[in-house]
Design a protein around this motif. Sequence first.
Motif, PDB file in Angstrom:
ATOM      1  N   THR A  56       0.834  -1.206   0.000  1.00 24.93           N
ATOM      2  CA  THR A  56       0.000   0.000   0.000  1.00 24.93           C
ATOM      3  C   THR A  56       0.866   1.254   0.000  1.00 24.93           C
ATOM      4  OG1 THR A  56      -1.693  -1.196   1.220  1.00 24.93           O
ATOM      5  CG2 THR A  56      -1.819   1.207   1.283  1.00 24.93           C
ATOM      6  N   TRP A  57       1.887   1.244   0.855  1.00 23.11           N
ATOM      7  CA  TRP A  57       2.797   2.393   0.957  1.00 23.11           C
ATOM      8  C   TRP A  57       3.426   2.683  -0.409  1.00 23.11           C
ATOM      9  CZ3 TRP A  57       7.632   4.326   0.308  1.00 23.11           C
ATOM     10  CH2 TRP A  57       8.032   5.406   1.114  1.00 23.11           C
ATOM     11  N   LEU A  58       3.892   1.631  -1.075  1.00 21.88           N
ATOM     12  CA  LEU A  58       4.551   1.801  -2.381  1.00 21.88           C
ATOM     13  C   LEU A  58       3.564   2.326  -3.423  1.00 21.88           C
ATOM     14  CD1 LEU A  58       6.652  -1.519  -2.564  1.00 21.88           C
ATOM     15  CD2 LEU A  58       7.541   0.792  -2.091  1.00 21.88           C
ATOM     16  N   THR A  59       2.397   1.700  -3.482  1.00 29.79           N
ATOM     17  CA  THR A  59       1.413   2.064  -4.505  1.00 29.79           C
ATOM     18  C   THR A  59       1.006   3.528  -4.355  1.00 29.79           C
ATOM     19  OG1 THR A  59       0.630  -0.205  -4.455  1.00 29.79           O
ATOM     20  CG2 THR A  59      -0.824   1.399  -5.492  1.00 29.79           C
ATOM     21  N   GLU A  60       0.796   3.950  -3.103  1.00 27.15           N
ATOM     22  CA  GLU A  60       0.401   5.342  -2.849  1.00 27.15           C
ATOM     23  C   GLU A  60       1.478   6.335  -3.303  1.00 27.15           C
ATOM     24  OE1 GLU A  60      -2.445   4.535   1.061  1.00 27.15           O
ATOM     25  OE2 GLU A  60      -0.480   5.508   1.313  1.00 27.15           O
ATOM     26  N   GLY A  62       3.424   5.861  -6.041  1.00 32.62           N
ATOM     27  CA  GLY A  62       3.671   5.765  -7.469  1.00 32.62           C
ATOM     28  C   GLY A  62       4.580   4.631  -7.906  1.00 32.62           C
ATOM     29  N   PHE A  63       4.943   3.718  -6.977  1.00 30.72           N
ATOM     30  CA  PHE A  63       5.720   2.544  -7.373  1.00 30.72           C
ATOM     31  C   PHE A  63       4.792   1.568  -8.101  1.00 30.72           C
ATOM     32  CE2 PHE A  63       9.709   2.536  -4.663  1.00 30.72           C
ATOM     33  CZ  PHE A  63       9.456   3.688  -3.924  1.00 30.72           C
ATOM     34  N   GLU A  64       5.343   0.839  -9.049  1.00 31.80           N
ATOM     35  CA  GLU A  64       4.643  -0.319  -9.620  1.00 31.80           C
ATOM     36  C   GLU A  64       5.022  -1.534  -8.767  1.00 31.80           C
ATOM     37  OE1 GLU A  64       4.839  -3.204 -13.597  1.00 31.80           O
ATOM     38  OE2 GLU A  64       6.105  -1.404 -13.463  1.00 31.80           O
ATOM     39  N   VAL A  65       4.021  -2.190  -8.162  1.00 27.36           N
ATOM     40  CA  VAL A  65       4.311  -3.317  -7.267  1.00 27.36           C
ATOM     41  C   VAL A  65       4.104  -4.624  -8.012  1.00 27.36           C
ATOM     42  CG1 VAL A  65       3.652  -4.494  -5.138  1.00 27.36           C
ATOM     43  CG2 VAL A  65       3.687  -1.986  -5.218  1.00 27.36           C
ATOM     44  N   ARG A  66       5.144  -5.466  -8.001  1.00 28.43           N
ATOM     45  CA  ARG A  66       5.017  -6.784  -8.649  1.00 28.43           C
ATOM     46  C   ARG A  66       5.509  -7.867  -7.693  1.00 28.43           C
ATOM     47  NH1 ARG A  66       7.630  -6.203 -14.474  1.00 28.43           N
ATOM     48  NH2 ARG A  66       6.902  -8.364 -14.588  1.00 28.43           N
ATOM     49  N   VAL A  67       4.846  -9.016  -7.753  1.00 27.39           N
ATOM     50  CA  VAL A  67       5.164 -10.145  -6.871  1.00 27.39           C
ATOM     51  C   VAL A  67       5.490 -11.345  -7.740  1.00 27.39           C
ATOM     52  CG1 VAL A  67       4.290 -11.668  -5.048  1.00 27.39           C
ATOM     53  CG2 VAL A  67       3.580  -9.263  -5.110  1.00 27.39           C
ATOM     54  N   ASP A  68       6.611 -12.014  -7.462  1.00 28.45           N
ATOM     55  CA  ASP A  68       6.955 -13.175  -8.290  1.00 28.45           C
ATOM     56  C   ASP A  68       6.453 -14.469  -7.653  1.00 28.45           C
ATOM     57  OD1 ASP A  68       8.800 -14.032  -6.392  1.00 28.45           O
ATOM     58  OD2 ASP A  68      10.563 -13.396  -7.536  1.00 28.45           O
ATOM     59  N   ALA A  69       6.762 -15.593  -8.298  1.00 25.14           N
ATOM     60  CA  ALA A  69       6.170 -16.874  -7.912  1.00 25.14           C
ATOM     61  C   ALA A  69       6.671 -17.391  -6.568  1.00 25.14           C
ATOM     62  CB  ALA A  69       6.441 -17.917  -9.002  1.00 25.14           C
ATOM     63  N   VAL A  70       7.733 -16.795  -6.045  1.00 28.10           N
ATOM     64  CA  VAL A  70       8.195 -17.218  -4.713  1.00 28.10           C
ATOM     65  C   VAL A  70       7.892 -16.131  -3.677  1.00 28.10           C
ATOM     66  CG1 VAL A  70      10.615 -16.419  -4.873  1.00 28.10           C
ATOM     67  CG2 VAL A  70      10.066 -18.513  -3.569  1.00 28.10           C
ATOM     68  N   GLY A  75       9.082  -3.157  -5.798  1.00 27.97           N
ATOM     69  CA  GLY A  75       8.463  -1.843  -6.017  1.00 27.97           C
ATOM     70  C   GLY A  75       9.324  -1.087  -7.015  1.00 27.97           C
ATOM     71  N   LEU A  76       8.791  -0.842  -8.216  1.00 32.61           N
ATOM     72  CA  LEU A  76       9.589  -0.294  -9.318  1.00 32.61           C
ATOM     73  C   LEU A  76       9.281   1.177  -9.562  1.00 32.61           C
ATOM     74  CD1 LEU A  76       9.069  -3.202 -11.932  1.00 32.61           C
ATOM     75  CD2 LEU A  76      10.731  -3.072 -10.051  1.00 32.61           C
ATOM     76  N   ILE A  77      10.337   1.963  -9.754  1.00 30.55           N
ATOM     77  CA  ILE A  77      10.219   3.333 -10.260  1.00 30.55           C
ATOM     78  C   ILE A  77      10.967   3.346 -11.599  1.00 30.55           C
ATOM     79  CG2 ILE A  77      10.916   5.743  -9.940  1.00 30.55           C
ATOM     80  CD1 ILE A  77       8.711   5.015  -8.005  1.00 30.55           C
ATOM     81  N   VAL A 114      14.202   5.361  -2.265  1.00 30.10           N
ATOM     82  CA  VAL A 114      13.801   5.371  -3.676  1.00 30.10           C
ATOM     83  C   VAL A 114      12.677   6.375  -3.903  1.00 30.10           C
ATOM     84  CG1 VAL A 114      12.775   3.995  -5.540  1.00 30.10           C
ATOM     85  CG2 VAL A 114      14.605   3.018  -4.115  1.00 30.10           C
ATOM     86  N   ALA A 115      11.717   6.413  -2.987  1.00 30.43           N
ATOM     87  CA  ALA A 115      10.617   7.374  -3.127  1.00 30.43           C
ATOM     88  C   ALA A 115      11.154   8.808  -3.095  1.00 30.43           C
ATOM     89  CB  ALA A 115       9.586   7.165  -2.011  1.00 30.43           C
TER      90      ALA A 115
END
Lengths: 426, 426
Positions: A56-60, A62-70, A75-77, A114-115
């Motif tokens: 939630t913190w990242l999304t708010e 402007g990070f793009e949040v992605r979760v992998d299979a493990v 959190g991407l900028i 990063v933010a």
Amino acid sequence: MSISFTPELLTPSEQDIASFEALFRHSSAIGATPAGGLHRLAASVEDGAVRDLFATWLTERGFEVRVDAVGNMFGLITFNPDAPYVLCGSHLDSQPSAGRFDGVYGVLAGAVAVASLARQLRERGEVPPCNLAVVNWTNEEGARFQPSLIGSSVFTGDLALQDAWACRDGDGISLKQALQQIGYLGAGRVELEIAGYVEIHVEQGDGLERDGLAIGVVRDTWAALKQRIRFIGEQNHTGPTPMVARKDALLAAAHAITAVRAEADLHGPQLHSSVGRLEIYPNSPNVVPSRVTLHVEYRSPDTELLAAAGDRLDASLKAVAADTSTSYEVESHALRESTHMHHGFAELAYSVGQQLGLPIGNSVTVSGHDAISLSRHYPVCLLFIPSSNGVSHNEAEFTSDQDMRNGLRMLTALLYRACSTPNAYR
Amino acid sequence: MSISFTPELLTPSEQDIASFEALFRHSSAIGATPAGGLHRLAASVEDGAVRDLFATWLTERGFEVRVDAVGNMFGLITFNPDAPYVLCGSHLDSQPSAGRFDGVYGVLAGAVAVASLARQLRERGEVPPCNLAVVNWTNEEGARFQPSLIGSSVFTGDLALQDAWACRDGDGISLKQALQQIGYLGAGRVELEIAGYVEIHVEQGDGLERDGLAIGVVRDTWAALKQRIRFIGEQNHTGPTPMVARKDALLAAAHAITAVRAEADLHGPQLHSSVGRLEIYPNSPNVVPSRVTLHVEYRSPDTELLAAAGDRLDASLKAVAADTSTSYEVESHALRESTHMHHGFAELAYSVGQQLGLPIGNSVTVSGHDAISLSRHYPVCLLFIPSSNGVSHNEAEFTSDQDMRNGLRMLTALLYRACSTPNAYR
């Protein structure tokens, strides 16, 4: 001819520091223990809750949040989709009744750094040659699921996803099931071109405190030899069974534990050892134990010494098995060699710390870290901030607010240099 | 002047024997393991299922079934409400992956023997001076909940009901909760005037088999010293924490386990010892263990030797604690003295066995049994039938059908004599 100049550094604002401190307080409340520690095992309900907070913190922001299979969370900028990423992070899981700093600090400081940089770069209209990202690696601790460093090892390809998924906790729940239960079983890999990785962590030793330093730049890592050894005896009644007929796997394990320690005692500070976990079956007061698995560790700056200690342990185990009428199997055997961390990245960190006026020195890490997994594949910089009295994996683990602020300044400035002038360390 | 005569004996019919064998097969299927053993921990789902089977069997044969507040199940055949009861029984719970005979045999043979006698006495129009009853004692094994012998100890008043209810398994579930979950938390006490108690059990040793006997009459019991000892160290990281700074409770426990065994090795067959169960916290591979509880047992025919061994162990524990920078507490300390079983009851059993033509001899029990709890309060007779190779608390535990039939004949005949001519042993 070399030109000497002082590059510009970006550091966090007062608002960024306040934002970090609020985030850290919020994290510390999730899985908090009455004694002020943290109990937040990998893929537990509490781990799920702190992951939700983090996402939630990242999304708010402007990070793009992605979760992998493990279950690794990124959190991407992204300034430029074709550019590589400078990644920073650590882990949000903890040991049982442990401290609230270990791992957590590196993830949350990384997110705030990063933010802060994303905001400042945007304000300056500056597009750096590298993107930025923060990561929370799954199950760094290896407490609930063995081995440790599962998330980062799957990311680098050193551990197969299927093997990671199949790891089971003491109740037989697989990591895959546990991630599914908390909603963090992502799909596939998060493919990122990695320009470099920075991890900032509490030292878990008292070197910085002793030397009056704010920042340690890790130059070397200790080697580690981790083995799972299983003694096999025979279940029988502890009362009438004659002593000569017993095949007691726990007695064998006890002799093995003292042998592991005796080996370490031969080598002074050059060899650390432990047996931190046993699995005992049937573990009933009136039954001779038939199966005991020991989790044995040796650590040393000297890989050859470790290998020799491992060989001598094997001879000891043979003798123990013969003396106790048991047998044994080596269920797993993993030797992690000692390494030197990336020289250029460490030098860059050193110069950034000096420019910031922070007391900075060289460190060695005895503990394993996700940074060490990644260092075999990417340029990696591992930084330490002080641990009060060196206490770790304990509710009394402590790092002061001032030390955390110093670390956040250091991390932000280093990430800025790494993403804006990647040639500075490569 | 004494008159010699041969009293009449009642024995089970072929139909009774078939009924026992069917009941035993049915029991063996509840909690059966693939290797032919039994895994039926106290107050588990499986224990609930076998209790249901047992209650139904009794009710269908005219027993009054009553359950007390600690889950002990009584099946009563009351000829005369003012008369005392001759009680028989044992326990239906098992150790983990154990055998299907231990305890179970005594309950089911007891039920069939009482049912057979009730039918025969009714057919003969005979009202004996004592009533008959069979009992299934709760948690004899002490595997899921410690201590052992909980149900019989509450019945005799040696253990307070509140203390029994408060016992918790490894998952923190109390015995009271567990009994509630399976529907066997009864209300209050089952008040019975006890004229005598008979328990028939597998020997769990190879004495009868070696001597070619069908029945053993237990004359003496070994003493037992059971202690729960807790080492307290300090949780810390197994990597960087210097070896000299460690306070490793598991290392201390390992030294204690080897010390317990070394004491036994001094005394040959006169002293048995074991540490069958450890509770380790936090039991994580990368954390120095901070708390380890050991369940230590010594057993001997010589109570004084046991007490002396206990004193020497205490000295060893002090040394271990000093050497490992840990401390320790004795959480519990229970010395069960060696005893002689009721002489008259044993003599009666002996004469009944001889009259039946069964090869019968004297036995000693090293194991604890509900019969031993009760022997401090009532006239008690404890009988053994052979255990193949003496194996027990193991899936390979075995007693032949012929040996079980001999035991059923013996038990039925002895119960008849005990309820019809109580002066024969009192």
